[in-house]
Design an enzyme around this catalytic site. Sequence first.
Site, short mmCIF file in Angstrom:
data_model
loop_
_atom_site.label_atom_id
_atom_site.label_comp_id
_atom_site.label_asym_id
_atom_site.label_seq_id
_atom_site.Cartn_x
_atom_site.Cartn_y
_atom_site.Cartn_z
N ASP A 378 0.85 -1.17 0.00
CA ASP A 378 0.00 0.00 0.00
C ASP A 378 0.90 1.23 0.00
O ASP A 378 2.09 1.14 0.26
CB ASP A 378 -0.95 0.00 1.20
N ASP A 634 -3.08 -2.45 6.51
CA ASP A 634 -3.26 -1.94 7.87
C ASP A 634 -4.72 -1.86 8.29
O ASP A 634 -5.01 -1.68 9.46
CB ASP A 634 -2.61 -0.57 8.02
N ASP A 638 -8.11 -4.92 4.38
CA ASP A 638 -6.91 -5.59 3.88
C ASP A 638 -6.81 -7.04 4.36
O ASP A 638 -5.99 -7.80 3.86
CB ASP A 638 -5.65 -4.85 4.32
#
Length: 920
Positions: A378, A634, A638
Amino acid sequence: MADHSASGAPALSTNIESGKFDEKAAEAAAYQPKPKVEDDEDEDIDALIEDLESHDGHDAEEEEEEATPGGGRVVPEDMLQTDTRVGLTSEEVVQRRRKYGLNQMKEEKENHFLKFLGFFVGPIQFVMEGAAVLAAGLEDWVDFGVICGLLLLNAVVGFVQEFQAGSIVDELKKTLALKAVVLRDGTLKEIEAPEVVPGDILQVEEGTIIPADGRIVTDDAFLQVDQSALTGESLAVDKHKGDQVFASSAVKRGEAFVVITATGDNTFVGRAAALVNAASGGSGHFTEVLNGIGTILLILVIFTLLIVWVSSFYRSNPIVQILEFTLAITIIGVPVGLPAVVTTTMAVGAAYLAKKKAIVQKLSAIESLAGVEILCSDKTGTLTKNKLSLHDPYTVAGVDPEDLMLTACLAASRKKKGIDAIDKAFLKSLKYYPRAKSVLSKYKVLQFHPFDPVSKKVVAVVESPQGERITCVKGAPLFVLKTVEEDHPIPEEVDQAYKNKVAEFATRGFRSLGVARKRGEGSWEILGIMPCMDPPRHDTYKTVCEAKTLGLSIKMLTGDAVGIARETSRQLGLGTNIYNAERLGLGGGGDMPGSEVYDFVEAADGFAEVFPQHKYNVVEILQQRGYLVAMTGDGVNDAPSLKKADTGIAVEGSSDAARSAADIVFLAPGLGAIIDALKTSRQIFHRMYAYVVYRIALSIHLEIFLGLWIAILNRSLNIELVVFIAIFADVATLAIAYDNAPYSQTPVKWNLPKLWGMSVLLGVVLAVGTWITVTTMYAQGENGGIVQNFGNMDEVLFLQISLTENWLIFITRANGPFWSSIPSWQLSGAIFLVDILATCFTIWGWFEHSDTSIVAVVRIWIFSFGIFCIMGGVYYILQDSVGFDNLMHGKSPKGNQKQRSLEDFVVSLQRVSTQHEKSQ
């Protein structure tokens, strides 16, 4: 830039009493260039938020929440035996905990004695235990004692090292324990999840993992809860007041209060026994590898014994001699220390990673991280600082920048606990907009809806000082624009200028936030765009370059617009092949053939505007192409991708859901920490791989040599010396766990065909060297050979075997020539001591009662070094040989077309399935 014309949308009230406002000073402050806000600058944000809370009633609301959950959202008395104004009291908590126990699954405490006995179980250990029984049957109590001592030594070392390393990891894991916010004694308190008891009033919000079963008690509650771990439902489930929520499910959206109805084994998860402990110390693939190696070596031992038995029966050897031969082959044929050394290496490595702020949730994660070829990362917080700063806004004609800023700040959270990075950046920048700052607290927030990942907007309904009801929206520019367009047509020139500005900001790497408002029942007004930037971390570019040298490909997956993602990727050196995730066409549309979708994902540098399903799809496609994939995350969304990836990585500040789904949890920020852990995991893997090659080669060496010596010449080494050869081989390399192993510049994995091929070749070279030593002692020259003039044959062979075998680890531990990497003092010292001890055995003739000349000892040292150099050359030439690798694997170019046809079919099936789901 901002257009300050008088026409356009009327401004919100920013009037200040006469004489109280210095307009010139304000103008100078408002329109001077806005510098970026420094990372560590938190100015009086908390004080400002507290001031806003006190003006619009949030402060009172939070105080009321401490007394009655949700500010009037009272828990019905008939549902709970709990004082709804103060929650449970401390005394009630103690009583309920005594009655119901801690909120955790009952786990049988690990029996350390049984764990210790586990080090005596396995194919390799069984063979050694059989050898001990055989020695006892021969009444060879010395060998029996030595073999038992060897088994005990390996068990003790493995147990102690694993216990110590596990203690270090467990201590740091305590920092990852799930938390819960409960109402007790009239206040909201954060406690450890196991401390929750039935009747507790629990506060849950986005990102929370629910620690126990409960029932929603908030009147106007709306939660979206991910129950996929329990029910297999891929979509989040909507929950309202009175609905049941279950332990281990994750809140994806909303906030509410829940009364706990069941804890521990009484929860749905506990009753179904479906909860899997994600933090178990599972050993993973390497245990299968070790068991497979042990089984193959056992088969080789049996094959060698058949040859020995046939030759012995042919010669009519006494049964005692045959049993002695059997004992010798059994002892040298299987490496008893292999499981203990490899497990110790993994455990010590996990402890080392823990000290570097990387918490390994299971030992197998070290192995998988070492083999990762692609990292799907990410952007925010990993590649960038996650510290937003605002820049000069774009305003629609007639809109005052102060008005734009005021509206944006009204659509921001006023709770310190709930404020996000974007809202914080806006409030920090209020100092450049003094008029907006001065009147912000005069507006009362009536309703606030936090960011919705689907609509990509934040919505707030406020009341102006004059009593006017105003709806303020802040969010993704095109989504905000769409909100206005759905209300009424926007002039073409305004629409085009707005979109052009969005594109311009994106190409410059800015993340844009559109701002709009609606007064009362009037029409929506588009106000403008506020650009902000999350700058790259100072070390990211350097780390990306290092990752490339390590053979690691990084693909950026972000929810930001394509332009922003592409510019950020360019700045970081990741490449500019960034595409909109919708181009994958896996959402039911798209006409790209399946194999081309796979090619597309493989070639892309990253994807923008991704949703959680896109992340999952990208990981899955790369895995199906044969890559080992790591995924960082996070948030709650996810979690599926983290579970799907070969190595799920929860970055610093991750939600409970992400931490639970991940294999490794990082407590340090940035990509650098991940790359550092990757290098360390490759070092750990290299130690294991080097030791396994070394130990297999040793077993093959002596099986070949002793098998042939017995079969051809009906001779064998003194059994005591055979036992000590096995002891020296294990003791000398126990320190491999602490070696300064080099890390590979490419991803590493268990290449078993090549491992066996290399081990067999090295074993053959060792066997040839030992056989040459034997033949020189049978030579009939002027001096009659070594044995007649210089010492005892068994002692000389013992020294030659010990030296060449011990030194082999210096070859297998290096990536290049053996001198290219200096071993640790622990490993060097252990081998040096064993070599000296073996030399003493030979010089003074222990167990043989026959001295050996120092001249013979020197010759053996020189000869052994020559064998060592030959082995080093063979290993260096073949370790990176593609031809040797292909030969061992029997690789063929056939089958690629079949794979692509399968990919086309899989993608077509996925599209049909998605379209069917949408039509329901």
